[in-house]
Write an enzyme that holds these catalytic residues in place. Structure first.
Site, PDB file in Angstrom:
ATOM      1  CG  ASN A 293      50.519  26.335  15.963  1.00 42.60           C
ATOM      2  OD1 ASN A 293      50.927  25.570  16.836  1.00 42.60           O
ATOM      3  ND2 ASN A 293      49.655  25.963  15.038  1.00 42.60           N
TER       4      ASN A 293
ATOM      5  CG  HIS B 285      52.273  20.006  18.013  1.00 46.83           C
ATOM      6  ND1 HIS B 285      52.802  21.256  17.800  1.00 46.83           N
ATOM      7  CD2 HIS B 285      51.037  20.018  17.454  1.00 46.83           C
ATOM      8  CE1 HIS B 285      51.917  22.001  17.152  1.00 46.83           C
ATOM      9  NE2 HIS B 285      50.838  21.274  16.918  1.00 46.83           N
TER      10      HIS B 285
HETATM   11 FE1  HDE Z   1      46.691  20.784  18.464  1.00 41.93          FE
HETATM   12  N1  HDE Z   1      46.806  18.912  19.234  1.00 41.93           N
HETATM   13  N2  HDE Z   1      44.931  20.303  17.592  1.00 41.93           N
HETATM   14  N3  HDE Z   1      46.580  22.627  17.571  1.00 41.93           N
HETATM   15  N4  HDE Z   1      48.403  21.303  19.303  1.00 41.93           N
HETATM   16  C1  HDE Z   1      47.804  18.470  20.018  1.00 41.93           C
HETATM   17  O1  HDE Z   1      47.516  17.233  21.989  1.00 41.93           O
HETATM   18  C2  HDE Z   1      44.199  19.194  17.852  1.00 41.93           C
HETATM   19  C3  HDE Z   1      45.550  23.106  16.826  1.00 41.93           C
HETATM   20  C4  HDE Z   1      49.007  22.518  19.284  1.00 41.93           C
HETATM   21  O2  HDE Z   1      53.683  20.870  23.252  1.00 41.93           O
HETATM   22  C5  HDE Z   1      47.505  17.105  20.595  1.00 41.93           C
HETATM   23  O3  HDE Z   1      48.905  16.792  23.740  1.00 41.93           O
HETATM   24  C6  HDE Z   1      42.941  19.269  17.176  1.00 41.93           C
HETATM   25  C7  HDE Z   1      45.651  24.524  16.668  1.00 41.93           C
HETATM   26  C8  HDE Z   1      50.248  22.474  20.005  1.00 41.93           C
HETATM   27  O4  HDE Z   1      52.409  19.307  24.121  1.00 41.93           O
HETATM   28  C9  HDE Z   1      46.097  16.780  20.068  1.00 41.93           C
HETATM   29  C10 HDE Z   1      42.937  20.444  16.487  1.00 41.93           C
HETATM   30  C11 HDE Z   1      46.783  24.880  17.348  1.00 41.93           C
HETATM   31  C12 HDE Z   1      50.351  21.170  20.485  1.00 41.93           C
HETATM   32  C13 HDE Z   1      45.791  18.013  19.240  1.00 41.93           C
HETATM   33  C14 HDE Z   1      44.182  21.094  16.765  1.00 41.93           C
HETATM   34  C15 HDE Z   1      47.349  23.681  17.897  1.00 41.93           C
HETATM   35  C16 HDE Z   1      49.180  20.468  20.029  1.00 41.93           C
HETATM   36  C17 HDE Z   1      48.530  16.054  20.336  1.00 41.93           C
HETATM   37  C18 HDE Z   1      41.849  20.981  15.569  1.00 41.93           C
HETATM   38  C19 HDE Z   1      47.392  26.265  17.489  1.00 41.93           C
HETATM   39  C20 HDE Z   1      51.497  20.582  21.256  1.00 41.93           C
HETATM   40  C21 HDE Z   1      49.255  15.829  21.630  1.00 41.93           C
HETATM   41  C22 HDE Z   1      40.614  21.202  16.242  1.00 41.93           C
HETATM   42  C23 HDE Z   1      46.493  27.229  18.140  1.00 41.93           C
HETATM   43  C24 HDE Z   1      51.394  20.876  22.719  1.00 41.93           C
HETATM   44  C25 HDE Z   1      48.585  16.648  22.579  1.00 41.93           C
HETATM   45  C26 HDE Z   1      52.595  20.299  23.427  1.00 41.93           C
HETATM   46  C27 HDE Z   1      48.925  19.128  20.328  1.00 41.93           C
HETATM   47  C28 HDE Z   1      44.620  18.162  18.626  1.00 41.93           C
HETATM   48  C29 HDE Z   1      44.527  22.334  16.175  1.00 41.93           C
HETATM   49  C30 HDE Z   1      48.568  23.725  18.637  1.00 41.93           C
HETATM   50  C31 HDE Z   1      45.961  15.496  19.268  1.00 41.93           C
HETATM   51  C32 HDE Z   1      41.856  18.212  17.201  1.00 41.93           C
HETATM   52  C33 HDE Z   1      44.665  25.441  15.942  1.00 41.93           C
HETATM   53  C34 HDE Z   1      51.237  23.624  20.200  1.00 41.93           C
HETATM   54  O5  HDE Z   1      45.184  16.670  21.101  1.00 41.93           O
END
Ligand code: HDE
Length: 710
Positions: free
Chosen positions: A148, A75
């Site tokens: 999302n 993202h």
């Molecule tokens: Fe994320 N995800 N994600 N994700 N995600 C990040 O956090 C992660 C997941 C989502 O505009 C990171 O600040 C793991 C689902 C958005 O700043 C990080 C898993 C959904 C954003 C991270 C998921 C998301 C992130 C990277 C599996 C939808 C951007 C930078 C367990 C419900 C937020 C940060 C923004 C961002 C990890 C799965 C949505 C690396 C480990 C499911 C919208 O922490």
């Protein structure tokens, strides 16, 4: 309304205002020292070497050297805006949260939209899932709903997230391709992890190439809990429904938009807010009573499953409006830190194993991105209420905590900060009963990986199905390894035979009768299709209209970009009435002329040109209007780019209107033989054009459009 005039011609500012704006804004160092030269370093003589003593140079360059922070691992490419949320329906029976019980409140929000795979500078129209992260600054603490634009996720357990992301990111040996899933490593992973297939088919659908960030749905994805004042729990899924409906571009447009304007979505969001056309969504909830947890054919804790709206309707409870652009991209959009762990009393987690992993990951990632456990003190991350606790020090502590005590319990500090009882709003985790063995395994109830992708595909309109088939064909066509393509083709056939046939035809491949099981066993993958394909696919429902964009809203043309193709001598009377009608509906009318600057209509008035034809492309517009005026049309006929412009708009199924004389230009294009098309309007009333634009596209034209040589 529009506050930031940075795009306006600065010369037009009068000098007095200029001087007034500059008053008291003398340049200083970070220590407040007034600076009298920021262009020249301190040297030993005019042509001599620079002196180490030059503290002004060192301060400026050192700060510059450290301007970048690590981009988000996923993202990274995002755009954001401020706004507010207001509750329209009290849901006290489900939740005690202030924002769900108080219909008089306006809760400030900051919303960041993003793509997943690309780097910070990647183009907006990549085929990808979009992040939809909302920070609610509530009186009881900050709540982050980090979702999302698709209602499900690729994997079921957080443990697989690094593998999923490593596979979709550019390949590690050559860092190719940027912001694209169409490559071997991604399909190697997908074809060996059948749990991905549901989110994957959504990513192959039009949802992955939105027309605008303002025209996307948003989903919390996981099942959460709502907790009421009796401490009763209900399961809940959160939905954002855009006021403008859910609309997408075609893949051919997406590819071209990425070249013509890589900031297409970012600009669209910014411009709409500057124009006072505030993006708006309704917040909806699907509620399931605790006692009904097991009444579905799938597990509510499985994030690869959606609850069909036909089974559990979405109740609309509030609306969100985005009405202010950030002042500074870095300070706000880049530094904002969303954490799924930021919740408030009245909302709680479930045991969804993906959500549980996220509760760890986001705080951890902020530590490395923002560099300090004090990231909550950055202005965009500060809660609106006061913060009192015994956490101290750390990099970049921004506050000056007072007093002798930094521990609990204490008496020297009058026991402060003291604890809040539940009745005073103190957070209390929902006391879910747990009696289990410690295991490292996947629940059997998560094992059906095929019924929902098939259900989604069945629910699509024919034109959407055709786009899905094209997307699979494109993506797999970009893979080099035949065995990976074969595996995918086999799995697509397990979702839908017809779809697989179309993709197979495009790839020039037969659908394999089986896929090699030994490969799976050798690498320990979880892709035993028989295990994940129930003997009889579960047909919860035949279809769900809510899954198809054919059933979205088609009422408004607000913010639609209309290209008016003109040259000197265009007909003012026709143009005037069309422009008036379009602008009344809040569409954006843009003059595209053979050159920049100004052009003259047949009434000898000058008009500002919005773009010279050479600097713009038809893919950046929603519709085309060609006013009459013989002289204008004669000029347009001489420039081939206008014909390309029109052909392309036709190819992309857009509405095209022309006055009687404008027809001469139409006659020189591919459109000449299709003037009876319902979105080709020659010499018709503005209202017919408006109605055609509101339909977004005339998909009935799709088969003919495919033949357009543009
Ligand atoms: Fe994320 N995800 N994600 N994700 N995600 C990040 O956090 C992660 C997941 C989502 O505009 C990171 O600040 C793991 C689902 C958005 O700043 C990080 C898993 C959904 C954003 C991270 C998921 C998301 C992130 C990277 C599996 C939808 C951007 C930078 C367990 C419900 C937020 C940060 C923004 C961002 C990890 C799965 C949505 C690396 C480990 C499911 C919208 O922490």
């Amino acid at each position: 309304m529009a506050k930031n005039n940075s795009s306006k011609d600065q010369k037009s500012k009068d000098l007095k205002q200029f001087e007034k704006d500059a008053e008291g804004k003398v340049m200083t160092t970070n220590q407040g020292l007034k600076v009298n030269d920021t262009n020249n370093s301190l040297k030993a003589g005019e042509r001599g070497s620079t002196l180490l003593e030059d503290f002004l140079l060192r301060e400026k360059i050192t700060h510059f050297d450290h301007e970048r922070i690590p981009e988000r691992i996923v993202h990274a490419r995002g755009s954001a805006a401020h706004g507010y949320f207001e509750l329209t329906k009290n849901i006290k029976k489900y939740s005690k949260a202030g924002i769900f019980t108080d219909t008089d409140r306006k809760t400030p929000v900051f919303v960041r939209f993003s793509t997943v795979a690309g780097s910070k500078g990647s183009p907006d129209l990549a085929r990808d899932v979009r992040g939809f992260a909302v920070k609610f600054y509530t009186q009881e603490g900050t709540w982050d709903l980090v979702g999302n634009n698709m209602p499900i996720f690729f994997i079921q357990d957080a443990m697989k997230f690094p593998d999923l992301i490593h596979s979709v990111k550019p390949e590690p040996n050559n860092e190719i391709p940027q912001a694209a899933s169409a490559h071997d490593t991604f399909y190697d992973f997908v074809s060996h992890s059948t749990e991905t297939l549901h989110n994957h088919i959504w990513a192959m659908s039009d949802r992955a190439i939105p027309r605008s960030l303002r025209m996307m749905e948003g989903f919390g994805i996981h099942t959460f809990r709502l907790i009421n004042d009796k401490n009763e729990s209900h399961f809940v899924k959160f939905h954002w429904k855009p006021k403008l409906g859910v609309h997408s571009v075609t893949w051919d447009e997406a590819v071209k938009i990425n070249g013509a304007d890589a900031d297409f979505h970012r600009r669209d969001l910014w411009d709409a807010i500057e124009a006072g056309q505030y993006p708006e969504w309704e917040l909806g909830i699907q509620v399931v009573a605790d006692k009904d947890e097991h009444k579905f054919d799938f597990d509510l804790l499985d994030p690869t499953k959606l609850i069909p709206e036909e089974m559990v309707p979405v109740e609309i409870i509030g609306r969100m409006v985005l009405n202010r652009n950030p002042e500074n991209f870095f300070a706000e959009t880049e530094q904002v830190a969303f954490l799924p762990g930021h919740i408030i009393p009245g909302i709680d987690f479930t045991n969804d194993p993906l959500l549980q992993g996220r509760l760890f990951s986001y705080r951890d990632t902020q530590l490395s991105r923002l560099g300090s456990p004090n990231f909550h003190q950055i202005p965009i991350n500060r809660p609106i209420g006061e913060v009192h606790n015994n956490q101290r020090d750390g990099h970049m502590q921004m506050d000056i905590p007072k007093g002798q005590t930094a521990y609990f319990p204490n008496t020297l500090g009058a026991g402060c900060p003291h604890l809040a009882k539940m009745s005073e709003g103190g957070f209390h985790s929902y006391e879910e009963r747990i009696d289990a063995k410690k295991v490292r395994t996947r629940s059997e109830s998560f094992s059906d990986h095929f019924s929902q992708p098939a259900f989604f595909y069945r629910s699509l309109a024919d034109w959407e199905k055709a786009h899905v088939a094209d997307a699979y064909t494109f993506e797999l066509g970009k893979c080099k390894q035949t065995y990976i393509k074969e595996r995918m083709l086999y799995l697509i056939a397990e979702i839908d035979k017809d779809l697989a046939k179309k993709v197979g035809k495009g790839l020039g491949m037969e659908i394999p009768k089986s896929i090699e099981k030994p490969v799976n066993q050798a690498i320990g993958a979880d892709a035993d299709v028989k295990k994940h394909q129930p003997p009889k696919k579960k047909n919860y429902l035949d279809t769900d209209p809510a899954l198809s964009q054919a059933n979205t809203k088609f009422e408004s043309i607000a913010t639609r970009q209309i290209a008016v193709l003109v040259a000197d001598g265009f007909s003012m009377s026709n143009f005037k009435s069309m422009k008036k009608a379009l602008e009344k509906e809040n569409a954006m009318v843009k003059i595209i002329a053979p050159h920049g600057g100004k052009i003259k209509c047949d009434e000898h008035m000058e008009h500002d040109v919005d773009a010279a034809i050479m600097t713009t492309e038809s893919v950046l517009f929603d519709a085309i209007y060609i006013p009459g005026g013989k002289k204008s049309i004669t000029t347009l006929l001489e420039e081939s780019k206008y014909k390309k412009f029109i052909n392309e708009a036709f190819k992309h199924c857009k509405a095209i209107a022309a006055d009687k004389e404008g027809e001469d230009l139409i006659n020189e294009t591919f459109v000449a033989n299709y003037k009876d098309d319902k979105a080709i309007l020659i010499n018709e009333k503005p209202q017919s054009f408006i109605d055609a634009i509101a339909k977004h596209r005339n998909w009935e034209r799709m088969d003919i459009a495919a033949k357009v040589p543009a």
